[in-house]
Scaffold this active site. Structure first.
Site, PDB file in Angstrom:
ATOM      1  N   GLU A 157       0.800  -1.244   0.000  1.00 53.25           N
ATOM      2  CA  GLU A 157       0.000   0.000   0.000  1.00 53.25           C
ATOM      3  C   GLU A 157       0.825   1.283   0.000  1.00 53.25           C
ATOM      4  O   GLU A 157       0.550   2.205   0.757  1.00 53.25           O
ATOM      5  CB  GLU A 157      -0.951  -0.005   1.215  1.00 53.25           C
ATOM      6  CG  GLU A 157      -1.896  -1.195   1.217  1.00 53.25           C
ATOM      7  CD  GLU A 157      -2.889  -1.182   2.390  1.00 53.25           C
ATOM      8  OE1 GLU A 157      -2.685  -0.403   3.331  1.00 53.25           O
ATOM      9  OE2 GLU A 157      -3.857  -1.958   2.335  1.00 53.25           O
ATOM     10  N   ASN A 209       2.180  -5.222  -3.127  1.00 51.93           N
ATOM     11  CA  ASN A 209       0.763  -5.519  -2.882  1.00 51.93           C
ATOM     12  C   ASN A 209      -0.004  -4.224  -2.628  1.00 51.93           C
ATOM     13  O   ASN A 209       0.463  -3.348  -1.897  1.00 51.93           O
ATOM     14  CB  ASN A 209       0.680  -6.422  -1.636  1.00 51.93           C
ATOM     15  CG  ASN A 209      -0.679  -7.037  -1.394  1.00 51.93           C
ATOM     16  OD1 ASN A 209      -1.235  -7.693  -2.283  1.00 51.93           O
ATOM     17  ND2 ASN A 209      -1.233  -6.857  -0.209  1.00 51.93           N
ATOM     18  N   HIS A 234     -10.381  -6.072  -2.555  1.00 53.48           N
ATOM     19  CA  HIS A 234     -11.506  -5.888  -1.623  1.00 53.48           C
ATOM     20  C   HIS A 234     -12.591  -5.126  -2.391  1.00 53.48           C
ATOM     21  O   HIS A 234     -12.540  -3.907  -2.510  1.00 53.48           O
ATOM     22  CB  HIS A 234     -11.070  -5.070  -0.409  1.00 53.48           C
ATOM     23  CG  HIS A 234     -10.023  -5.741   0.433  1.00 53.48           C
ATOM     24  ND1 HIS A 234     -10.285  -6.868   1.181  1.00 53.48           N
ATOM     25  CD2 HIS A 234      -8.721  -5.442   0.654  1.00 53.48           C
ATOM     26  CE1 HIS A 234      -9.187  -7.231   1.835  1.00 53.48           C
ATOM     27  NE2 HIS A 234      -8.220  -6.384   1.526  1.00 53.48           N
ATOM     28  N   GLU A 286      -6.234 -10.694  -1.360  1.00 53.28           N
ATOM     29  CA  GLU A 286      -7.096 -10.445  -0.186  1.00 53.28           C
ATOM     30  C   GLU A 286      -8.562 -10.355  -0.599  1.00 53.28           C
ATOM     31  O   GLU A 286      -9.317  -9.497  -0.124  1.00 53.28           O
ATOM     32  CB  GLU A 286      -6.671  -9.142   0.528  1.00 53.28           C
ATOM     33  CG  GLU A 286      -5.204  -9.114   0.923  1.00 53.28           C
ATOM     34  CD  GLU A 286      -4.781  -7.867   1.689  1.00 53.28           C
ATOM     35  OE1 GLU A 286      -5.666  -7.114   2.171  1.00 53.28           O
ATOM     36  OE2 GLU A 286      -3.576  -7.640   1.804  1.00 53.28           O
ATOM     37  N   ASP A 313     -12.310 -10.225  -1.158  1.00 49.62           N
ATOM     38  CA  ASP A 313     -13.636 -10.313  -0.546  1.00 49.62           C
ATOM     39  C   ASP A 313     -14.570  -9.433  -1.368  1.00 49.62           C
ATOM     40  O   ASP A 313     -14.127  -8.469  -2.000  1.00 49.62           O
ATOM     41  CB  ASP A 313     -13.678  -9.993   0.960  1.00 49.62           C
ATOM     42  CG  ASP A 313     -13.002  -8.693   1.360  1.00 49.62           C
ATOM     43  OD1 ASP A 313     -12.838  -7.800   0.513  1.00 49.62           O
ATOM     44  OD2 ASP A 313     -12.647  -8.563   2.550  1.00 49.62           O
TER      45      ASP A 313
HETATM   46  C1  XIL Z   1      -6.587  -6.058   8.131  1.00 45.36           C
HETATM   47  C2  XIL Z   1      -6.988  -7.208   9.034  1.00 45.36           C
HETATM   48  O1  XIL Z   1      -7.891  -8.033   8.338  1.00 45.36           O
HETATM   49  C3  XIL Z   1      -7.596  -6.679  10.310  1.00 45.36           C
HETATM   50  O2  XIL Z   1      -7.805  -7.733  11.235  1.00 45.36           O
HETATM   51  C4  XIL Z   1      -6.699  -5.618  10.951  1.00 45.36           C
HETATM   52  O3  XIL Z   1      -7.362  -5.042  12.043  1.00 45.36           O
HETATM   53  C5  XIL Z   1      -6.346  -4.539   9.955  1.00 45.36           C
HETATM   54  O4  XIL Z   1      -5.748  -5.138   8.804  1.00 45.36           O
HETATM   55  N1  XIL Z   1      -5.125  -4.493   3.522  1.00 45.36           N
HETATM   56  C6  XIL Z   1      -4.142  -5.309   4.009  1.00 45.36           C
HETATM   57  C7  XIL Z   1      -4.429  -6.178   5.183  1.00 45.36           C
HETATM   58  O5  XIL Z   1      -3.051  -5.421   3.421  1.00 45.36           O
HETATM   59  O6  XIL Z   1      -3.294  -6.388   5.992  1.00 45.36           O
HETATM   60  C8  XIL Z   1      -5.563  -5.630   6.008  1.00 45.36           C
HETATM   61  O7  XIL Z   1      -5.873  -6.567   7.020  1.00 45.36           O
HETATM   62  C9  XIL Z   1      -6.768  -5.319   5.131  1.00 45.36           C
HETATM   63  C10 XIL Z   1      -6.429  -4.298   4.099  1.00 45.36           C
END
Ligand code: XIL
Length: 301
Positions: free
Chosen positions: A127, A168, A205, A234, A236
Protein backbone atom coordinates in the site's frame (compact mmCIF):
# COMPACT_ATOMS: atom_id res chain seq x y z
CA UNK A 1 -12.37 -31.58 -7.61
CA UNK A 2 -14.42 -31.08 -4.47
CA UNK A 3 -12.33 -28.49 -2.62
CA UNK A 4 -11.08 -25.02 -3.52
CA UNK A 5 -7.44 -25.99 -3.18
CA UNK A 6 -7.75 -29.14 -5.28
CA UNK A 7 -9.76 -27.33 -7.96
CA UNK A 8 -7.14 -24.59 -8.19
CA UNK A 9 -4.29 -27.12 -8.20
CA UNK A 10 -5.81 -28.85 -11.24
CA UNK A 11 -5.30 -25.55 -13.04
CA UNK A 12 -1.79 -25.01 -11.66
CA UNK A 13 -2.94 -22.39 -9.16
CA UNK A 14 -3.26 -22.20 -5.39
CA UNK A 15 -6.35 -21.16 -3.44
CA UNK A 16 -5.60 -19.56 -0.11
CA UNK A 17 -7.13 -17.78 2.83
CA UNK A 18 -6.10 -15.29 5.45
CA UNK A 19 -5.79 -17.06 8.79
CA UNK A 20 -6.32 -15.47 12.17
CA UNK A 21 -4.17 -17.59 14.47
CA UNK A 22 -6.43 -17.28 17.51
CA UNK A 23 -9.26 -18.91 15.53
CA UNK A 24 -7.40 -22.19 15.04
CA UNK A 25 -8.94 -23.46 18.29
CA UNK A 26 -12.40 -23.11 16.67
CA UNK A 27 -13.00 -26.58 15.26
CA UNK A 28 -15.41 -25.46 12.52
CA UNK A 29 -12.87 -22.91 11.33
CA UNK A 30 -9.96 -25.31 11.53
CA UNK A 31 -11.82 -28.08 9.71
CA UNK A 32 -12.64 -25.80 6.77
CA UNK A 33 -9.09 -24.46 6.69
CA UNK A 34 -7.55 -27.92 6.62
CA UNK A 35 -9.97 -29.20 3.98
CA UNK A 36 -10.26 -26.37 1.50
CA UNK A 37 -7.07 -24.31 1.24
CA UNK A 38 -3.55 -24.91 -0.06
CA UNK A 39 -2.13 -21.49 0.75
CA UNK A 40 -2.33 -19.35 3.88
CA UNK A 41 -1.58 -15.75 4.81
CA UNK A 42 -1.40 -14.54 8.41
CA UNK A 43 -4.15 -11.93 8.75
CA UNK A 44 -2.12 -9.91 11.29
CA UNK A 45 0.55 -12.10 12.87
CA UNK A 46 3.37 -11.46 10.38
CA UNK A 47 2.93 -7.69 10.34
CA UNK A 48 5.68 -5.43 11.63
CA UNK A 49 4.09 -4.68 15.03
CA UNK A 50 3.51 -8.38 15.65
CA UNK A 51 7.01 -9.60 14.74
CA UNK A 52 9.16 -6.73 16.07
CA UNK A 53 7.24 -5.21 19.03
CA UNK A 54 10.45 -3.65 20.41
CA UNK A 55 13.25 -2.58 18.13
CA UNK A 56 15.43 -5.55 17.24
CA UNK A 57 13.50 -7.86 19.59
CA UNK A 58 11.61 -10.30 17.44
CA UNK A 59 8.67 -12.46 18.48
CA UNK A 60 8.06 -15.24 15.99
CA UNK A 61 6.19 -17.62 18.29
CA UNK A 62 2.64 -17.00 17.08
CA UNK A 63 3.51 -16.69 13.41
CA UNK A 64 5.57 -19.87 13.57
CA UNK A 65 2.38 -21.75 14.43
CA UNK A 66 1.01 -20.79 11.01
CA UNK A 67 4.05 -22.32 9.33
CA UNK A 68 3.52 -25.51 11.34
CA UNK A 69 -0.13 -25.71 10.31
CA UNK A 70 0.71 -24.95 6.71
CA UNK A 71 3.22 -27.81 6.68
CA UNK A 72 0.65 -30.17 8.24
CA UNK A 73 -1.93 -29.44 5.54
CA UNK A 74 0.47 -29.06 2.62
CA UNK A 75 -0.21 -25.36 2.09
CA UNK A 76 2.11 -22.67 0.80
CA UNK A 77 2.58 -19.53 2.90
CA UNK A 78 2.30 -15.93 1.68
CA UNK A 79 4.29 -13.61 3.92
CA UNK A 80 2.44 -10.39 4.79
CA UNK A 81 3.99 -7.82 5.10
CA UNK A 82 7.53 -6.46 5.55
CA UNK A 83 7.25 -2.70 4.87
CA UNK A 84 3.99 -0.80 5.35
CA UNK A 85 2.83 2.55 6.72
CA UNK A 86 0.20 0.82 8.87
CA UNK A 87 0.46 -1.58 11.83
CA UNK A 88 3.95 -0.34 12.63
CA UNK A 89 5.07 -0.78 16.24
CA UNK A 90 5.19 2.44 18.25
CA UNK A 91 8.97 2.68 18.16
CA UNK A 92 8.91 2.62 14.33
CA UNK A 93 6.05 5.12 14.03
CA UNK A 94 8.17 7.70 15.77
CA UNK A 95 11.26 7.12 13.62
CA UNK A 96 12.39 8.99 10.51
CA UNK A 97 15.26 9.44 8.10
CA UNK A 98 18.24 7.12 7.96
CA UNK A 99 17.39 5.49 11.27
CA UNK A 100 13.97 4.46 9.94
CA UNK A 101 15.40 3.30 6.61
CA UNK A 102 17.92 1.13 8.43
CA UNK A 103 15.24 -0.20 10.78
CA UNK A 104 13.10 -1.15 7.77
CA UNK A 105 16.00 -3.00 6.17
CA UNK A 106 16.91 -4.73 9.44
CA UNK A 107 13.29 -5.87 9.84
CA UNK A 108 13.25 -7.30 6.32
CA UNK A 109 16.56 -9.08 6.78
CA UNK A 110 15.78 -10.56 10.19
CA UNK A 111 12.26 -11.72 9.34
CA UNK A 112 13.14 -13.16 5.95
CA UNK A 113 16.16 -14.93 7.41
CA UNK A 114 14.00 -16.51 10.12
CA UNK A 115 11.52 -17.74 7.49
CA UNK A 116 14.07 -18.53 4.78
CA UNK A 117 12.85 -21.35 2.56
CA UNK A 118 9.40 -21.41 4.20
CA UNK A 119 7.60 -18.61 2.37
CA UNK A 120 6.43 -18.91 -1.22
CA UNK A 121 5.76 -15.18 -1.79
CA UNK A 122 6.44 -12.17 0.41
CA UNK A 123 4.52 -8.92 0.29
CA UNK A 124 7.70 -6.87 0.59
CA UNK A 125 5.91 -3.53 0.33
CA UNK A 126 2.21 -2.96 0.99
CA UNK A 127 0.00 0.00 0.00
CA UNK A 128 2.68 2.55 -0.92
CA UNK A 129 0.58 4.48 -3.43
CA UNK A 130 -1.88 7.29 -2.82
CA UNK A 131 -5.58 6.67 -3.43
CA UNK A 132 -6.39 9.87 -5.22
CA UNK A 133 -3.64 10.11 -7.80
CA UNK A 134 -0.87 8.06 -9.40
CA UNK A 135 1.71 9.19 -6.85
CA UNK A 136 3.18 7.82 -3.68
CA UNK A 137 1.33 7.77 -0.40
CA UNK A 138 2.78 10.13 2.18
CA UNK A 139 4.21 8.12 5.10
CA UNK A 140 7.24 8.04 7.35
CA UNK A 141 8.78 5.47 5.00
CA UNK A 142 8.13 7.63 1.91
CA UNK A 143 9.76 10.58 3.66
CA UNK A 144 13.00 8.57 3.95
CA UNK A 145 13.34 9.03 0.17
CA UNK A 146 11.59 7.85 -2.97
CA UNK A 147 13.99 4.91 -3.33
CA UNK A 148 12.67 3.22 -0.16
CA UNK A 149 10.64 0.70 -2.16
CA UNK A 150 13.50 -0.48 -4.34
CA UNK A 151 15.75 -0.52 -1.27
CA UNK A 152 13.22 -2.83 0.39
CA UNK A 153 13.13 -5.19 -2.61
CA UNK A 154 16.94 -5.35 -2.92
CA UNK A 155 17.23 -6.07 0.81
CA UNK A 156 14.60 -8.78 0.49
CA UNK A 157 16.29 -10.51 -2.44
CA UNK A 158 19.55 -10.69 -0.53
CA UNK A 159 17.84 -12.19 2.54
CA UNK A 160 15.93 -15.04 0.83
CA UNK A 161 16.74 -15.40 -2.87
CA UNK A 162 14.19 -18.23 -3.30
CA UNK A 163 11.12 -16.28 -2.15
CA UNK A 164 8.98 -14.47 -4.69
CA UNK A 165 8.98 -10.77 -3.91
CA UNK A 166 5.64 -8.96 -4.36
CA UNK A 167 4.32 -5.43 -4.32
CA UNK A 168 0.76 -5.52 -2.88
CA UNK A 169 -1.97 -2.86 -2.98
CA UNK A 170 -5.72 -2.14 -3.22
CA UNK A 171 -7.69 -0.05 -5.72
CA UNK A 172 -5.27 -1.14 -8.43
CA UNK A 173 -7.82 -3.41 -10.13
CA UNK A 174 -9.39 -0.93 -12.52
CA UNK A 175 -7.08 -0.29 -15.45
CA UNK A 176 -8.41 3.25 -15.91
CA UNK A 177 -7.63 4.38 -12.34
CA UNK A 178 -4.61 6.63 -11.78
CA UNK A 179 -3.41 4.51 -8.86
CA UNK A 180 -3.27 1.44 -11.10
CA UNK A 181 -1.17 3.35 -13.61
CA UNK A 182 1.14 4.61 -10.86
CA UNK A 183 1.89 1.08 -9.64
CA UNK A 184 2.17 -0.20 -13.22
CA UNK A 185 4.76 2.46 -14.06
CA UNK A 186 6.77 1.61 -10.95
CA UNK A 187 6.84 -2.09 -11.82
CA UNK A 188 7.76 -1.29 -15.42
CA UNK A 189 10.60 0.92 -14.20
CA UNK A 190 11.80 -1.74 -11.74
CA UNK A 191 11.89 -4.38 -14.47
CA UNK A 192 13.74 -2.00 -16.81
CA UNK A 193 16.37 -1.18 -14.18
CA UNK A 194 16.76 -4.69 -12.76
CA UNK A 195 15.22 -3.97 -9.35
CA UNK A 196 14.21 -7.43 -8.08
CA UNK A 197 10.41 -7.84 -8.19
CA UNK A 198 8.61 -11.08 -9.03
CA UNK A 199 4.94 -10.47 -8.43
CA UNK A 200 2.20 -7.94 -7.94
CA UNK A 201 -0.59 -8.60 -5.45
CA UNK A 202 -4.07 -7.26 -6.08
CA UNK A 203 -5.90 -7.14 -2.74
CA UNK A 204 -9.29 -7.02 -4.48
CA UNK A 205 -11.51 -5.89 -1.62
CA UNK A 206 -14.53 -5.24 -3.81
CA UNK A 207 -17.38 -3.05 -2.57
CA UNK A 208 -19.60 -0.22 -3.75
CA UNK A 209 -16.74 2.29 -3.59
CA UNK A 210 -14.33 0.06 -5.52
CA UNK A 211 -16.41 -2.52 -7.36
CA UNK A 212 -15.11 -5.43 -9.41
CA UNK A 213 -14.20 -3.71 -12.68
CA UNK A 214 -15.06 -5.06 -16.10
CA UNK A 215 -11.42 -4.53 -17.12
CA UNK A 216 -9.95 -6.58 -14.24
CA UNK A 217 -8.64 -9.24 -16.61
CA UNK A 218 -7.00 -6.54 -18.72
CA UNK A 219 -5.29 -5.13 -15.64
CA UNK A 220 -3.97 -8.55 -14.57
CA UNK A 221 -2.76 -9.29 -18.10
CA UNK A 222 -1.05 -5.92 -18.55
CA UNK A 223 0.90 -6.35 -15.32
CA UNK A 224 1.77 -9.94 -16.22
CA UNK A 225 3.09 -8.71 -19.55
CA UNK A 226 5.72 -6.73 -17.63
CA UNK A 227 7.22 -10.07 -16.62
CA UNK A 228 5.81 -10.57 -13.13
CA UNK A 229 3.39 -13.06 -11.63
CA UNK A 230 0.09 -11.60 -10.53
CA UNK A 231 -1.78 -12.84 -7.46
CA UNK A 232 -5.18 -12.00 -6.03
CA UNK A 233 -4.20 -11.59 -2.41
CA UNK A 234 -7.10 -10.44 -0.19
CA UNK A 235 -10.29 -11.14 -2.08
CA UNK A 236 -13.64 -10.31 -0.55
CA UNK A 237 -16.78 -9.14 -2.32
CA UNK A 238 -19.55 -7.11 -0.73
CA UNK A 239 -23.05 -8.46 -1.32
CA UNK A 240 -24.85 -11.78 -1.24
CA UNK A 241 -26.65 -14.39 -3.27
CA UNK A 242 -26.41 -14.77 -7.02
CA UNK A 243 -24.89 -11.36 -7.68
CA UNK A 244 -22.03 -12.00 -5.31
CA UNK A 245 -21.59 -15.55 -6.59
CA UNK A 246 -21.37 -14.37 -10.19
CA UNK A 247 -18.67 -11.86 -9.32
CA UNK A 248 -16.65 -14.48 -7.44
CA UNK A 249 -16.89 -16.75 -10.48
CA UNK A 250 -15.78 -13.93 -12.78
CA UNK A 251 -12.73 -13.23 -10.63
CA UNK A 252 -11.68 -16.88 -10.90
CA UNK A 253 -12.24 -16.90 -14.66
CA UNK A 254 -10.16 -13.74 -15.03
CA UNK A 255 -7.29 -15.30 -13.11
CA UNK A 256 -7.47 -18.48 -15.19
CA UNK A 257 -7.38 -16.40 -18.40
CA UNK A 258 -4.02 -14.92 -17.37
CA UNK A 259 -1.24 -17.52 -17.45
CA UNK A 260 0.83 -15.69 -14.86
CA UNK A 261 -2.06 -15.31 -12.40
CA UNK A 262 -0.88 -18.13 -10.18
CA UNK A 263 -3.11 -17.91 -7.13
CA UNK A 264 -6.11 -16.47 -5.31
CA UNK A 265 -6.41 -15.76 -1.59
CA UNK A 266 -9.67 -14.82 0.14
CA UNK A 267 -9.41 -12.55 3.19
CA UNK A 268 -11.00 -14.91 5.71
CA UNK A 269 -13.07 -18.10 5.82
CA UNK A 270 -16.60 -17.43 7.17
CA UNK A 271 -18.50 -14.17 6.86
CA UNK A 272 -18.15 -13.85 10.63
CA UNK A 273 -14.34 -14.01 10.30
CA UNK A 274 -14.22 -11.02 7.93
CA UNK A 275 -12.38 -7.83 8.87
CA UNK A 276 -15.39 -5.97 7.48
CA UNK A 277 -17.57 -4.75 10.32
CA UNK A 278 -20.76 -5.75 8.54
CA UNK A 279 -21.85 -7.67 5.49
CA UNK A 280 -21.32 -11.14 4.10
CA UNK A 281 -18.27 -10.87 1.83
CA UNK A 282 -16.75 -14.38 2.07
CA UNK A 283 -17.37 -17.94 0.80
CA UNK A 284 -18.75 -19.59 3.96
CA UNK A 285 -21.60 -18.40 6.16
CA UNK A 286 -21.25 -17.90 9.88
CA UNK A 287 -22.07 -21.55 10.53
CA UNK A 288 -19.38 -22.72 8.14
CA UNK A 289 -21.74 -23.74 5.34
CA UNK A 290 -20.53 -23.09 1.78
CA UNK A 291 -22.47 -20.26 0.11
CA UNK A 292 -23.54 -19.82 -3.50
CA UNK A 293 -20.29 -17.89 -3.91
CA UNK A 294 -18.36 -21.01 -2.90
CA UNK A 295 -20.12 -23.11 -5.54
CA UNK A 296 -19.48 -20.44 -8.15
CA UNK A 297 -15.76 -20.43 -7.38
CA UNK A 298 -15.56 -24.21 -7.50
CA UNK A 299 -17.38 -24.45 -10.80
CA UNK A 300 -15.39 -21.58 -12.36
CA UNK A 301 -12.24 -23.72 -11.96
C1 XIL B 1 -6.59 -6.06 8.13
C2 XIL B 1 -6.99 -7.21 9.03
O1 XIL B 1 -7.89 -8.03 8.34
C3 XIL B 1 -7.60 -6.68 10.31
O2 XIL B 1 -7.80 -7.73 11.24
C4 XIL B 1 -6.70 -5.62 10.95
O3 XIL B 1 -7.36 -5.04 12.04
C5 XIL B 1 -6.35 -4.54 9.96
O4 XIL B 1 -5.75 -5.14 8.80
N1 XIL B 1 -5.13 -4.49 3.52
C6 XIL B 1 -4.14 -5.31 4.01
C7 XIL B 1 -4.43 -6.18 5.18
O5 XIL B 1 -3.05 -5.42 3.42
O6 XIL B 1 -3.29 -6.39 5.99
C8 XIL B 1 -5.56 -5.63 6.01
O7 XIL B 1 -5.87 -6.57 7.02
C9 XIL B 1 -6.77 -5.32 5.13
C10 XIL B 1 -6.43 -4.30 4.10
Amino acid sequence: ATTLGAAAAEKGRYFGTAVSLNRLSDSTYSTILNREFNSVTAENEMKIDALEPQQNQFNFTTADRLITRANEIGAKVRGHTLAWHSQQPGWMQSMSGTALRNAMKNHITQVMTHYKGKIDSWDVVNEAFDDGNGGRRDSNLQRTGNDWIEDAFKTARAADPAAKLCYNDYNTDNWSWAKTQGVYNMVKDFKARGVPIDCVGFQSHFNSGSPYPGNYRTTLQNFADLGVDVQITELDIEGSGTTQATTYGNVVKDCLAVTRCNGITVWGIRDTDSWRASGTPLLFDGSGNPKAAYNAVLSAF
